[in-house]
Design a protein around this motif. Sequence first.
Motif, PDB file in Angstrom:
ATOM      1  N   PHE A 192      -4.651   9.546  -2.208  1.00 11.16           N
ATOM      2  CA  PHE A 192      -4.307   8.201  -1.727  1.00 11.16           C
ATOM      3  C   PHE A 192      -4.130   7.298  -2.933  1.00 11.16           C
ATOM      4  CE2 PHE A 192      -5.265   3.898  -0.295  1.00 11.16           C
ATOM      5  CZ  PHE A 192      -4.499   3.801   0.851  1.00 11.16           C
ATOM      6  N   SER A 193      -3.171   6.384  -2.847  1.00  9.66           N
ATOM      7  CA  SER A 193      -2.898   5.447  -3.921  1.00  9.66           C
ATOM      8  C   SER A 193      -2.617   4.082  -3.313  1.00  9.66           C
ATOM      9  CB  SER A 193      -1.690   5.933  -4.720  1.00  9.66           C
ATOM     10  OG  SER A 193      -1.449   5.083  -5.809  1.00  9.66           O
ATOM     11  N   SER A 194      -3.141   3.035  -3.951  1.00 10.72           N
ATOM     12  CA  SER A 194      -2.964   1.684  -3.429  1.00 10.72           C
ATOM     13  C   SER A 194      -3.023   0.682  -4.574  1.00 10.72           C
ATOM     14  CB  SER A 194      -4.073   1.374  -2.416  1.00 10.72           C
ATOM     15  OG  SER A 194      -4.011   0.035  -2.009  1.00 10.72           O
ATOM     16  N   ASN A 195      -2.378  -0.462  -4.382  1.00 10.86           N
ATOM     17  CA  ASN A 195      -2.480  -1.531  -5.378  1.00 10.86           C
ATOM     18  C   ASN A 195      -3.537  -2.546  -4.960  1.00 10.86           C
ATOM     19  OD1 ASN A 195      -1.170  -2.689  -3.243  1.00 10.86           O
ATOM     20  ND2 ASN A 195       0.540  -3.489  -4.406  1.00 10.86           N
ATOM     21  N   ASP A 196      -4.476  -2.102  -4.110  1.00 10.26           N
ATOM     22  CA  ASP A 196      -5.514  -2.988  -3.589  1.00 10.26           C
ATOM     23  C   ASP A 196      -6.790  -2.190  -3.338  1.00 10.26           C
ATOM     24  OD1 ASP A 196      -6.491  -5.458  -2.295  1.00 10.26           O
ATOM     25  OD2 ASP A 196      -6.337  -4.276  -0.454  1.00 10.26           O
ATOM     26  N   TYR A 197      -7.894  -2.613  -3.943  1.00 18.65           N
ATOM     27  CA  TYR A 197      -9.172  -1.920  -3.773  1.00 18.65           C
ATOM     28  C   TYR A 197      -9.586  -1.866  -2.312  1.00 18.65           C
ATOM     29  CZ  TYR A 197     -14.173  -1.051  -3.708  1.00 18.65           C
ATOM     30  OH  TYR A 197     -15.416  -0.550  -3.411  1.00 18.65           O
ATOM     31  N   ASP A 198      -9.433  -2.978  -1.590  1.00 17.16           N
ATOM     32  CA  ASP A 198      -9.865  -3.018  -0.199  1.00 17.16           C
ATOM     33  C   ASP A 198      -9.105  -2.016   0.666  1.00 17.16           C
ATOM     34  OD1 ASP A 198     -11.881  -4.921  -0.569  1.00 17.16           O
ATOM     35  OD2 ASP A 198     -10.477  -6.584  -0.327  1.00 17.16           O
ATOM     36  N   ALA A 199      -7.837  -1.797   0.373  1.00 14.48           N
ATOM     37  CA  ALA A 199      -7.051  -0.811   1.126  1.00 14.48           C
ATOM     38  C   ALA A 199      -7.578   0.597   0.860  1.00 14.48           C
ATOM     39  CB  ALA A 199      -5.577  -0.917   0.760  1.00 14.48           C
ATOM     40  N   MET A 215       0.840  -1.171   0.000  1.00 16.84           N
ATOM     41  CA  MET A 215       0.000   0.000   0.000  1.00 16.84           C
ATOM     42  C   MET A 215       0.883   1.230   0.000  1.00 16.84           C
ATOM     43  SD  MET A 215      -3.018   1.061   2.667  1.00 16.84           S
ATOM     44  CE  MET A 215      -2.196   0.241   3.987  1.00 16.84           C
ATOM     45  N   GLN A 216       0.468   2.235  -0.763  1.00 16.30           N
ATOM     46  CA  GLN A 216       1.255   3.443  -0.885  1.00 16.30           C
ATOM     47  C   GLN A 216       0.330   4.636  -0.774  1.00 16.30           C
ATOM     48  OE1 GLN A 216       3.057   3.716  -4.698  1.00 16.30           O
ATOM     49  NE2 GLN A 216       3.625   5.839  -4.442  1.00 16.30           N
ATOM     50  N   THR A 217       0.697   5.596   0.029  1.00 14.48           N
ATOM     51  CA  THR A 217      -0.045   6.841   0.071  1.00 14.48           C
ATOM     52  C   THR A 217       0.784   7.901  -0.612  1.00 14.48           C
ATOM     53  OG1 THR A 217       0.872   7.457   2.198  1.00 14.48           O
ATOM     54  CG2 THR A 217      -1.244   6.293   2.200  1.00 14.48           C
ATOM     55  N   THR A 218       0.100   8.877  -1.156  1.00 10.82           N
ATOM     56  CA  THR A 218       0.804   9.932  -1.859  1.00 10.82           C
ATOM     57  C   THR A 218       0.069  11.238  -1.676  1.00 10.82           C
ATOM     58  OG1 THR A 218       1.713  10.660  -3.949  1.00 10.82           O
ATOM     59  CG2 THR A 218      -0.340   9.447  -4.057  1.00 10.82           C
ATOM     60  N   LEU A 275     -12.902   7.583  -6.411  1.00  9.08           N
ATOM     61  CA  LEU A 275     -12.041   6.401  -6.372  1.00  9.08           C
ATOM     62  C   LEU A 275     -12.025   5.790  -7.764  1.00  9.08           C
ATOM     63  CD1 LEU A 275     -10.464   4.076  -4.996  1.00  9.08           C
ATOM     64  CD2 LEU A 275     -12.664   3.099  -4.370  1.00  9.08           C
ATOM     65  N   LEU A 276     -10.847   5.722  -8.390  1.00  3.34           N
ATOM     66  CA  LEU A 276     -10.689   5.089  -9.698  1.00  3.34           C
ATOM     67  C   LEU A 276      -9.767   3.898  -9.558  1.00  3.34           C
ATOM     68  CD1 LEU A 276     -11.556   8.055 -10.582  1.00  3.34           C
ATOM     69  CD2 LEU A 276     -10.350   7.556 -12.683  1.00  3.34           C
ATOM     70  N   CYS A 277     -10.153   2.780 -10.197  1.00  2.42           N
ATOM     71  CA  CYS A 277      -9.325   1.573 -10.176  1.00  2.42           C
ATOM     72  C   CYS A 277      -9.177   1.058 -11.598  1.00  2.42           C
ATOM     73  CB  CYS A 277      -9.959   0.495  -9.309  1.00  2.42           C
ATOM     74  SG  CYS A 277     -10.085   0.933  -7.560  1.00  2.42           S
TER      75      CYS A 277
END
Length: 90
Positions: free
Chosen positions: A59-66, A1-4, A38-40
């Motif tokens: 916020f940025s993440s490689n997981d929808y649930d996060a 998970m990454q935040t930005t 929220l875009l995925c």
Amino acid sequence: MQTTNTTSSPAQDPVKNNWEFTEVWIDPMLSPPYILLLLCNSNKNCQIYDPAQGYKVVFSSNDYDAAKSWLLEDEYEPIEGRLLAAELAA
């Protein structure tokens, strides 16, 4: 998970340019309610954009649930429904 907290240009943003679905989330406690997007993409890489800040990625993440958990922690609620990119192309 990454935040930005940095702004990414649309040309460099694979989620924004290659999104599969988007959801609108609101903070209903504010008046008017505060909105985040929220875009995925198809790989479930997700980014949350703030329209009030020029669509800055908050916020940025490689997981929808996060990404969903991040929104829920800040007491955002989803607007019912999801917009699919394929529906717009049809």
